[in-house]
Design a protein around this motif. Structure first.
Motif, PDB file in Angstrom:
ATOM      1  N   LEU A   3       0.834  -1.203   0.000  1.00  0.00           N
ATOM      2  CA  LEU A   3       0.000   0.000   0.000  1.00  0.00           C
ATOM      3  C   LEU A   3       0.872   1.258   0.000  1.00  0.00           C
ATOM      4  O   LEU A   3       0.521   2.257  -0.629  1.00  0.00           O
ATOM      5  CB  LEU A   3      -0.933   0.006   1.202  1.00  0.00           C
ATOM      6  N   GLU A   4       2.005   1.199   0.685  1.00  0.00           N
ATOM      7  CA  GLU A   4       2.914   2.345   0.712  1.00  0.00           C
ATOM      8  C   GLU A   4       3.441   2.648  -0.688  1.00  0.00           C
ATOM      9  O   GLU A   4       3.492   3.803  -1.105  1.00  0.00           O
ATOM     10  CB  GLU A   4       4.086   2.093   1.672  1.00  0.00           C
ATOM     11  N   ASN A   5       3.822   1.612  -1.445  1.00  0.00           N
ATOM     12  CA  ASN A   5       4.301   1.834  -2.812  1.00  0.00           C
ATOM     13  C   ASN A   5       3.207   2.409  -3.698  1.00  0.00           C
ATOM     14  O   ASN A   5       3.472   3.276  -4.531  1.00  0.00           O
ATOM     15  CB  ASN A   5       4.846   0.543  -3.419  1.00  0.00           C
ATOM     16  N   LEU A   6       1.981   1.929  -3.532  1.00  0.00           N
ATOM     17  CA  LEU A   6       0.861   2.489  -4.299  1.00  0.00           C
ATOM     18  C   LEU A   6       0.650   3.962  -3.970  1.00  0.00           C
ATOM     19  O   LEU A   6       0.397   4.776  -4.860  1.00  0.00           O
ATOM     20  CB  LEU A   6      -0.411   1.693  -4.045  1.00  0.00           C
ATOM     21  N   LYS A   7       0.778   4.287  -2.695  1.00  0.00           N
ATOM     22  CA  LYS A   7       0.626   5.684  -2.263  1.00  0.00           C
ATOM     23  C   LYS A   7       1.721   6.552  -2.893  1.00  0.00           C
ATOM     24  O   LYS A   7       1.445   7.641  -3.404  1.00  0.00           O
ATOM     25  CB  LYS A   7       0.686   5.763  -0.737  1.00  0.00           C
ATOM     26  N   VAL A   8       2.955   6.077  -2.877  1.00  0.00           N
ATOM     27  CA  VAL A   8       4.066   6.829  -3.454  1.00  0.00           C
ATOM     28  C   VAL A   8       3.865   6.995  -4.952  1.00  0.00           C
ATOM     29  O   VAL A   8       4.064   8.089  -5.502  1.00  0.00           O
ATOM     30  CB  VAL A   8       5.418   6.156  -3.131  1.00  0.00           C
ATOM     31  N   GLU A  10       1.114   7.129  -6.584  1.00  0.00           N
ATOM     32  CA  GLU A  10       0.056   8.131  -6.773  1.00  0.00           C
ATOM     33  C   GLU A  10       0.595   9.544  -6.528  1.00  0.00           C
ATOM     34  O   GLU A  10       0.281  10.479  -7.266  1.00  0.00           O
ATOM     35  CB  GLU A  10      -1.131   7.838  -5.858  1.00  0.00           C
ATOM     36  N   GLU A  11       1.421   9.698  -5.500  1.00  0.00           N
ATOM     37  CA  GLU A  11       2.008  11.012  -5.211  1.00  0.00           C
ATOM     38  C   GLU A  11       2.928  11.467  -6.350  1.00  0.00           C
ATOM     39  O   GLU A  11       2.925  12.643  -6.722  1.00  0.00           O
ATOM     40  CB  GLU A  11       2.776  10.968  -3.894  1.00  0.00           C
ATOM     41  N   SER A  14       0.836  12.497  -9.289  1.00  0.00           N
ATOM     42  CA  SER A  14       0.266  13.814  -9.003  1.00  0.00           C
ATOM     43  C   SER A  14       1.313  14.914  -9.224  1.00  0.00           C
ATOM     44  O   SER A  14       0.988  15.992  -9.746  1.00  0.00           O
ATOM     45  CB  SER A  14      -0.262  13.850  -7.565  1.00  0.00           C
TER      46      SER A  14
END
Length: 146
Positions: A3-8, A10-11, A14
């Motif tokens: 989930l952390e890699n997915l968040k990164v 996405e960031e 963006s």
């Protein structure tokens, strides 16, 4: 994939989209906030180096000078692939960039197909672009029929 890699991811996506959106709106000082102070930015057109700038304040001067000659920018972002390694990452993104300039009273459209190679760094919880290379692969220039 965590989930952390997915968040990164996405960031970072963006970050790339913010660069395009703010640039299209000619919000140059806000575009500069997306880069580290010691950024390097190189531009190649048809394989030849046409611009190389380092340091955010130098880049801001160049971007402001360039945007002063452009009536309209329009950018579409495509693929964006990244590799994450802790607080650093690298990525490749693709964009279609259009610019309208006025030359001798006529609107001239320049279209660019661009591949960006980026290095990112997470600084105090915010991802920034540390190094960027823009490869302007296909270039077309023509008069607009209004």
């Amino acid at each position: 994939m965590t989930l952390e890699n997915l968040k990164v991811k996405e960031e970072l996506r963006s970050l790339i989209d913010d660069y395009a959106t703010l640039g299209d709106e000619k919000k140059i000082s806000e575009v500069m906030d997306l880069f580290t102070p010691d950024v390097t930015y190189k531009v190649y057109m048809n394989g030849a180096l046409v611009s190389s700038v380092s340091q955010r304040e130098n880049m801001e001067k160049e971007f402001n000078q360039h945007s002063g000659h452009v009536k309209t920018y329009f950018t579409l972002n495509g693929q964006h692939k990244v590799k994450i390694d802790g607080d650093t990452a690298s990525g490749i993104s693709f964009s279609q960039l259009k610019m309208i300039r006025e030359v001798e009273g006529k609107d001239i459209l320049s279209e660019y197909s661009v591949k960006y190679e980026d290095e990112y760094i997470n600084h105090n919880g915010k991802w920034l672009i540390k190094n960027r290379i823009g490869h302007f692969i296909m270039i077309e220039v023509r008069e607009l029929a209004n």
